[in-house]
Design an enzyme around this catalytic site. Structure first.
Site, PDB file in Angstrom:
ATOM      1  NE  ARG A 172      -3.481  -2.592   0.108  1.00 18.70           N
ATOM      2  CZ  ARG A 172      -4.174  -3.252   1.032  1.00 18.70           C
ATOM      3  NH1 ARG A 172      -3.644  -3.491   2.221  1.00 18.70           N
ATOM      4  NH2 ARG A 172      -5.374  -3.707   0.765  1.00 18.70           N
ATOM      5  CG  ASP A 201      -3.259  -5.359  -1.697  1.00 17.90           C
ATOM      6  OD1 ASP A 201      -4.278  -5.034  -2.329  1.00 17.90           O
ATOM      7  OD2 ASP A 201      -3.310  -5.937  -0.595  1.00 17.90           O
ATOM      8  CG  HIS A 275      -6.416  -7.655  -1.857  1.00 12.40           C
ATOM      9  ND1 HIS A 275      -6.389  -6.441  -1.213  1.00 12.40           N
ATOM     10  CD2 HIS A 275      -7.380  -8.375  -1.221  1.00 12.40           C
ATOM     11  CE1 HIS A 275      -7.286  -6.417  -0.237  1.00 12.40           C
ATOM     12  NE2 HIS A 275      -7.908  -7.587  -0.223  1.00 12.40           N
ATOM     13  CG  ASP A 351      -7.086 -10.864   1.602  1.00 13.44           C
ATOM     14  OD1 ASP A 351      -6.332 -11.294   0.710  1.00 13.44           O
ATOM     15  OD2 ASP A 351      -7.020  -9.706   2.035  1.00 13.44           O
ATOM     16  CD  GLU A 352     -10.633  -7.625   2.479  1.00 15.08           C
ATOM     17  OE1 GLU A 352     -11.189  -7.088   3.446  1.00 15.08           O
ATOM     18  OE2 GLU A 352      -9.587  -7.155   1.977  1.00 15.08           O
ATOM     19  CD1 TRP A 418      -8.519 -12.958   7.066  1.00 12.76           C
ATOM     20  CD2 TRP A 418      -9.168 -10.884   7.580  1.00 12.76           C
ATOM     21  NE1 TRP A 418      -9.354 -12.525   6.060  1.00 12.76           N
ATOM     22  CE2 TRP A 418      -9.768 -11.247   6.345  1.00 12.76           C
ATOM     23  CE3 TRP A 418      -9.443  -9.621   8.105  1.00 12.76           C
ATOM     24  CZ2 TRP A 418     -10.618 -10.392   5.642  1.00 12.76           C
ATOM     25  CZ3 TRP A 418     -10.277  -8.765   7.398  1.00 12.76           C
ATOM     26  CH2 TRP A 418     -10.864  -9.150   6.187  1.00 12.76           C
ATOM     27  CE1 TYR A 443      -5.877  -8.612  10.909  1.00 18.29           C
ATOM     28  CE2 TYR A 443      -6.838  -6.946   9.493  1.00 18.29           C
ATOM     29  CZ  TYR A 443      -6.347  -8.220   9.680  1.00 18.29           C
ATOM     30  OH  TYR A 443      -6.329  -9.109   8.629  1.00 18.29           O
ATOM     31  CG  ASP A 445      -5.054  -2.099   9.920  1.00 13.37           C
ATOM     32  OD1 ASP A 445      -5.239  -2.952  10.817  1.00 13.37           O
ATOM     33  OD2 ASP A 445      -5.798  -2.000   8.927  1.00 13.37           O
ATOM     34  CD1 TRP A 489      -4.255  -5.009   7.842  1.00 15.31           C
ATOM     35  CD2 TRP A 489      -3.380  -5.511   5.857  1.00 15.31           C
ATOM     36  NE1 TRP A 489      -4.414  -6.363   7.643  1.00 15.31           N
ATOM     37  CE2 TRP A 489      -3.880  -6.691   6.431  1.00 15.31           C
ATOM     38  CE3 TRP A 489      -2.774  -5.575   4.601  1.00 15.31           C
ATOM     39  CZ2 TRP A 489      -3.798  -7.926   5.795  1.00 15.31           C
ATOM     40  CZ3 TRP A 489      -2.697  -6.803   3.972  1.00 15.31           C
ATOM     41  CH2 TRP A 489      -3.199  -7.964   4.558  1.00 15.31           C
ATOM     42  CB  THR A 490       1.061   0.407   5.091  1.00 18.53           C
ATOM     43  OG1 THR A 490       1.164  -0.220   3.799  1.00 18.53           O
ATOM     44  CG2 THR A 490       1.885  -0.336   6.117  1.00 18.53           C
ATOM     45  CD  GLU A 491      -5.253  -0.532   3.552  1.00 16.89           C
ATOM     46  OE1 GLU A 491      -4.486  -0.651   4.537  1.00 16.89           O
ATOM     47  OE2 GLU A 491      -6.114  -1.384   3.249  1.00 16.89           O
TER      48      GLU A 491
HETATM   49  C1  ACM Z   1      -7.220  -8.887   5.394  1.00 19.28           C
HETATM   50  O1  ACM Z   1      -7.178  -8.124   6.368  1.00 19.28           O
HETATM   51  N1  ACM Z   1      -7.892  -8.540   4.297  1.00 19.28           N
HETATM   52  C2  ACM Z   1      -6.552 -10.162   5.402  1.00 19.28           C
END
Ligand code: ACM
Length: 635
Positions: A172, A201, A275, A351-352, A418, A443, A445, A489-491
């Protein structure tokens, strides 16, 4: 005789009290057993190491030297055991109680000795030893006139879990090789042994794949945007795509070696099939969607629609499971990744992956018919099973996020849970290995305090909650729970200082949950130690979040529609001073003692916490307009 009696009394007293008598000691994570003994050891100017395993101990001695020589000016040399200041001994006969990473550390007024079965244990013994030295040992410059003393102790220590990880999202926002090394430097102080690098990603592909050069020529570069991720306008075609970066394969080797010298494994993650926009921007033919040829690496514009746990993609950021070229592509990627990383696992994401574009794809419909797949989760499961085969064909083990359970788990997959612990529990009950990294506790972040002062993120995880992380649920066989990790996570993490702020002190909490015996966890005792480590980080110039000192807000609406504010603190012993008159409160201002009704015409609230007569929290300003918005109607 009197003196002997005194010494004996001290010994009995210290040994009996163990934890309570170690007031000058603050080890994180808390060791399995530590007894304070009388006296102290004074570190000499010339430190000689004695060891029965020169080659294995060399990286440990080099690490110690590097860590202490700047502050102390001391020189470190290897010497014969008999003349040594610090002796490092690898056990001739394995001591099963301490395993591969445990150690015994003894400090007497005359000597320091560390015994372990394996070099990693010596390294962790050294970490504990460093934490026993005064905080000034963390200084990057010479500290004159300091006596470098170490309290006498007997420590027996070993980890509760073998997988003690931190995940660093370098996609990110890109973090340089030097920054990754710095991240490793800090994690090993707290006995983490695994760095999970989220390498790909939508926002960037960060690892050179020689057979697929466009992944980094195109996929590593975005248009720079600053602000809150997810809110940006799409970049214009003329804006330069020069923000990002990637690691060459030589960089990766250097990071791996650096980590290995510190007993850290690097877990690479290639996040597919979702992603994957950076890969698709480079090779649009990997998508099921023809418009993919117009796609670019994401700069933080909206590409997904989130609606609670349900989500859909606005543009198709999935690889296409119905396209054989995708498997050929993944074979090339995995071949190079497997050759670079010595760690036994490759994390393949999972994921997602939004299914709304697959739903419309004729190729996917044909695949479902051909393979008898009854829904789109089974389509993803078909994909994961094929990816598992590719990973295994390169001599590695396959793992992914807990979505890989949906539609049927690949036969040998390890699951990283997660979305809470549930996925991990289910996988363990199916006799699959699991790593726990639930949003609810791990988490990092998320915000660690109130949005009035923290950079805004959509959820909060306070230190005390992170400290409650218990990776082993009662309902599963312990042998399947390999451990846990916290995920950064670094968004919204644009630089290294903020990465440190987000990681610490919650990283302390996670490290203790993963290393220390469950029965030794104790929040007040832990927080006392955290404050000592804040002081060490101050000396080391490592950033940490002081959020735990700021107030917790509970905002409601009364029957007469006034806004009511209840304040609390995460730790005891703090006073909150406040004002609605726009000036800056201090200890001479009103002290919060009971819920406040927000004056109708006030425009802002300011508040600050004190411990005794010293300010300790940050000056917080909240607009009354924002308090009104946050007020929840009284039921
Ligand atoms: C995740 O936080 N989407 C693995």
């Amino acid at each position: 005789m009197k003196r002997l009696f005194y010494v004996l009394c001290c010994c009995i007293c210290y040994a009996a009290h163990g934890q309570t008598a170690k007031t000058d000691i603050a080890i994180i994570p808390e060791p399995v057993a530590i007894a304070r003994m009388p006296g102290e050891f004074v570190l000499p100017k010339n430190i000689s190491f004695g060891t029965n395993a020169a080659a294995e101990a060399a990286p440990v001695i080099a690490y110690f030297n590097q860590h202490i020589s700047k502050a102390t000016g001391a020189s470190v040399s290897a010497a014969k055991s008999s003349a040594s200041t610090i002796s490092l001994t690898l056990n001739a006969v394995n001591e099963s109680a301490i395993g591969n990473e445990g150690y015994r550390l003894t400090v007497t007024p005359k000597e320091v000795s560390i015994h372990a079965n394996k070099p990693a244990g010596l390294f962790y013994g050294i970490q504990t030893l460093l934490q026993l030295l005064p905080k000034e040992i963390e200084s990057a410059t010479y500290v004159p006139n300091r006596r470098w003393t170490i309290p006498c102790v007997n420590v027996t220590d070993y980890p509760r879990f073998q997988w003690r990880g931190l995940m660093f999202d370098v996609s990110r926002h890109f973090f340089t090789k030097a920054e990754v090394k710095k991240y490793i430097d800090n994690m090993v102080r707290y006995k983490f042994n695994l760095l999970h690098m989220h390498l790909t990603d939508n926002e960037g592909w960060r690892i050179e794949i020689k057979s697929l050069p466009k992944l980094t020529e195109v996929g590593a570069w975005a248009v720079k945007k600053v602000g809150y991720y997810g809110t940006f306008d799409p970049p214009k075609p003329e804006e330069p795509r020069n923000y990002g970066g990637f690691y060459t394969q030589e960089d990766i080797k250097e990071i791996i070696k650096y980590a290995q010298d510190r007993y850290v494994n690097i877990l690479p993650e290639i996040d597919v099939p979702g992603h994957s926009l950076a890969a698709i921007a480079a090779y649009p033919e990997l998508s099921c969607t023809p418009e993919a040829s117009t796609y670019h690496v994401r700069s933080g514009e909206r590409i997904m629609q989130w609606n609670g746990p349900k989500y859909s993609a606005i543009i198709d950021n999935n690889l296409c499971p119905a396209n054989e070229n995708v498997y050929a592509f993944l074979d090339k990627v995995i071949t190079e990744v497997a050759a670079l990383f010595p760690f036994e696992y490759i994390h393949m994401g999972g994921d997602e992956a939004a299914k709304n574009f697959w739903e419309k794809s004729d190729a996917i419909k044909d695949l479902m018919k051909r393979e008898n797949l009854k829904d789109l989760n089974e389509v993803q499961s078909y994909f994961e099973k094929r990816v598992e085969k590719i990973v295994e064909s390169k001599g590695k083990k396959f793992m992914g996020w807990d979505e890989i359970l949906e539609g049927g788990l690949a036969p040998n997959a390890m699951v990283m849970s997660w979305r809470g612990m549930q996925g991990g529990i289910k996988a363990a009950q199916m006799k699959h290995d699991v790593v726990m990294s639930p949003t609810t506790f791990a988490y990092i972040d998320y915000m660690q305090g109130d949005v009035a002062i923290e950079p805004r993120v959509y959820a909060t995880l306070r230190l005390n909650k992170a400290y409650q992380f218990e990776p082993l649920p009662d309902s599963v066989d312990a042998k399947y729970i390999k451990g846990g990790q916290a995920n950064l996570w670094t968004e919204n993490v644009y630089n290294m200082r903020h990465a440190e702020y987000m990681t610490w002190p919650r990283g302390f909490a996670i490290s203790e949950s993963l290393w220390s015996p469950r029965v030794k966890k104790n929040w007040p005792d832990f927080f006392g130690r955290v404050e000592k480590h804040f002081q060490r980080f101050d000396v080391a110039d490592v950033k940490y979040a002081p959020s735990v000192y700021d107030p917790i807000f509970n905002i409601t609406t009364t029957n007469d529609l006034s806004v009511k504010l209840e304040l609390n603190t995460e730790i005891p012993g703090l006073d909150i001073y406040y004002t609605f008159d726009n000036s800056f409160p201090d200890k001479f201002y009103p002290k919060y003692t009971a819920p406040l009704i927000v004056p109708k015409e006030a425009t802002q609230l300011r508040l600050i916490t004190y411990r005794g007569d010293k300010p300790i929290g940050r000056m917080i300003t909240v607009l009354v307009e924002d308090l009104n918005k946050r007020a929840t109607p009284k039921k």
